[in-house]
Write an enzyme that holds these catalytic residues in place. Structure first.
Site, short mmCIF file in Angstrom:
data_model
loop_
_atom_site.label_atom_id
_atom_site.label_comp_id
_atom_site.label_asym_id
_atom_site.label_seq_id
_atom_site.Cartn_x
_atom_site.Cartn_y
_atom_site.Cartn_z
CB CYS A 142 -0.96 -0.01 1.19
SG CYS A 142 -2.35 -1.15 0.96
CG ASP A 168 -17.10 4.10 3.73
OD1 ASP A 168 -16.36 3.28 4.29
OD2 ASP A 168 -18.14 4.54 4.24
#
Length: 341
Positions: free
Chosen positions: A12, A45
């Site tokens: 990530c 989200d």
């Protein structure tokens, strides 16, 4: 293993910065609003949620990235666990997954086989079905999943619905980015990477399942934008957050690596994006700041839980062997979004 061993910006840490994404997303035409789209990208989200009936909605997400470890089978597990996590962060149950593969044609195909075997292992562990995928030839390795899950529309965990007095519970340790960076330059302590790998390959399935027994007001998973980046996305107009830095669970060696400046560019991007919204007390060290900005790969879930439910929820998580901890609480809205003590 050539490119896999020293791949730049693996996991990530390879995410585009939050500032860049915000700028790009603001220019995308949204079209006519679909009332069945219960969660889109407006609130940053973890996944999209689309209602298909009164008691059922589809959770849709995808995630893929370059390797951050030199074992292709472990990398496949980590990438899959990371992608599956978005469904768990919405309170959903994983149903199907599709492989996303970028792979150099000249590289040993056995490596690709190991990556996909690792991914399949985690999909199976999730109780889901691997239903296909798509591959392209590329100059570097990337792997991940497109994932579909189901959730009751009345039981969705959105990331920005926290209430004052809610307790914050984090289910995994922080420090994955720092550990992987230290390992890449040969300065990681013995056992440090093993602890990070164990964390990254652990599904958030059990934590999500346990949470359904309690009153959860908001949830997110902590990944590339770091603990503070994802916590900042949980802030709404009614709340700020206070974090007890001493209570943060940390992977072995991570704070030391920060002290030695074994930092990632992604952590600096996270700092640039969110630092103005954070107040650090005088006793917070540089290393602790970096840990809280550190990009996580396949990180834990961060729950905003009703105060009365926090201790029994935490006890259940710990009984399952998860290194969960109460790391802070929400308050009435203050000047800053987040206060670190």
């Amino acid at each position: 293993m050539e490119d896999i061993v020293f791949c730049k910006g693996g996991g990530c840490t390879a995410k585009l910065g939050a500032d860049v994404l915000k700028h790009i997303l603001s220019k995308i035409p949204k079209g006519e609003k679909d009332i069945s789209l219960l969660v889109g990208y407006d609130s940053s989200d973890d996944a999209a949620v689309y209602r298909i009936s009164d008691d059922m909605a589809i959770v849709q997400t995808l995630d893929f990235f370059p390797p951050m470890v030199d074992d292709p089978y472990i990398f496949g597990q980590i990438a899959a666990a990371n992608a599956l996590s978005d469904v768990y962060a919405m309170g959903g149950e994983v149903k199907t997954a599709l492989n996303i593969v970028c792979f150099p044609e000249k590289m040993d195909l056995n490596i690709l086989g190991k990556i996909m075997q690792g991914g399949a292992k985690k999909v199976n562990e999730a109780g889901a079905t691997l239903a296909g995928g798509h591959s392209i030839a590329d100059d570097s390795v990337k792997y991940g999943l497109s994932v579909m899950g189901l959730v009751n529309p009345d039981k969705i965990y959105e990331n920005n619905k926290a209430e004052p007095a809610d307790i914050l519970i984090l289910t995994k340790k922080l420090g994955v980015g720092l550990v992987c960076n230290a390992q890449r330059v040969g300065q990681a302590f013995k056992g440090s990477l093993d602890e990070a790998i164990e964390s990254m390959t652990t599904l958030n399935k059990k934590a999500s399942e346990i949470s359904r027994n309690y009153e959860i007001h908001a949830c997110t998973d902590v990944t590339g934008f770091g603990f503070l980046g994802h916590l900042n996305e949980m802030i709404n107009n009614n709340v700020s957050a206070e974090i007890d830095s001493i209570s943060i669970p940390v992977i072995k060696g991570a704070l030391h690596y920060a002290e030695e400046f074994l930092l990632t560019a992604a952590a600096q991007r996270n700092r640039n994006h969110v630092a103005d919204n954070v107040d650090f007390s005088e006793n917070i060290t540089f290393a602790m700041e970096e840990l809280l900005f550190d990009p996580q790969t396949s990180g834990g879930l961060l729950f905003a839980v009703k105060k009365e439910d926090a201790l029994p929820f935490l006890k259940e998580l710990k009984n399952e062997g998860l290194p969960a901890a109460i790391v802070g609480h929400f308050t009435q809205k203050k000047e800053k979004n987040i206060y670190i003590k």
